[in-house]
Design a protein around this motif. Sequence first.
Motif: not given
Length: 166
Positions: A63, A147, A149, A157-158, A160
């Motif tokens: 990430s 978000q 997760v 969710d990169y 979004s």
Amino acid sequence: MATIKLGGNNIETSGTLPKVGELAPDFTLTAQDLSSKKLSDYKGSRVIMNIFPSIDTNVCATSVRKFNEKATGLKNTNVLCISRDLPFAMKRFANDEDVNNVTNLSDFRDGNFGKNYGVEMVSGDLRGLHSRAVVVLNEDGKVIHSQQVPEIGAEPDYLSALKTLL
């Protein structure tokens, strides 16, 4: 409290993430050089907070790498990668991986960020660490994306998160 999963097992967090439209709580975190950083230091710019348990795990490291890559084209945006890791571990990772488009910040001193943002895990094997979450703020410090997760082992969710900045 939010319920997330780690390997299929339920984990409870200390609360819930700030909601879209809310003003994000200020914080004091520790940078790689041991200086203090506050959310107010980024006032006037957009902020992506990539929150995770530890830089020394595959998904967390991925990430940071992905947000580092995506941050190159973002105008007036700071990407903050936040965990309870020691600043020394974050600096080692940044140097080893040549990660320079994000700012690594640590909540190791008092854990108040984790509590105030509702991401501190209060049960399970990783209790005390942060859950995986992404919070995006506009220039005024208001939440425009949030978000939590649902599975610690999954990536955020990169797309979004980044779409909110377009």
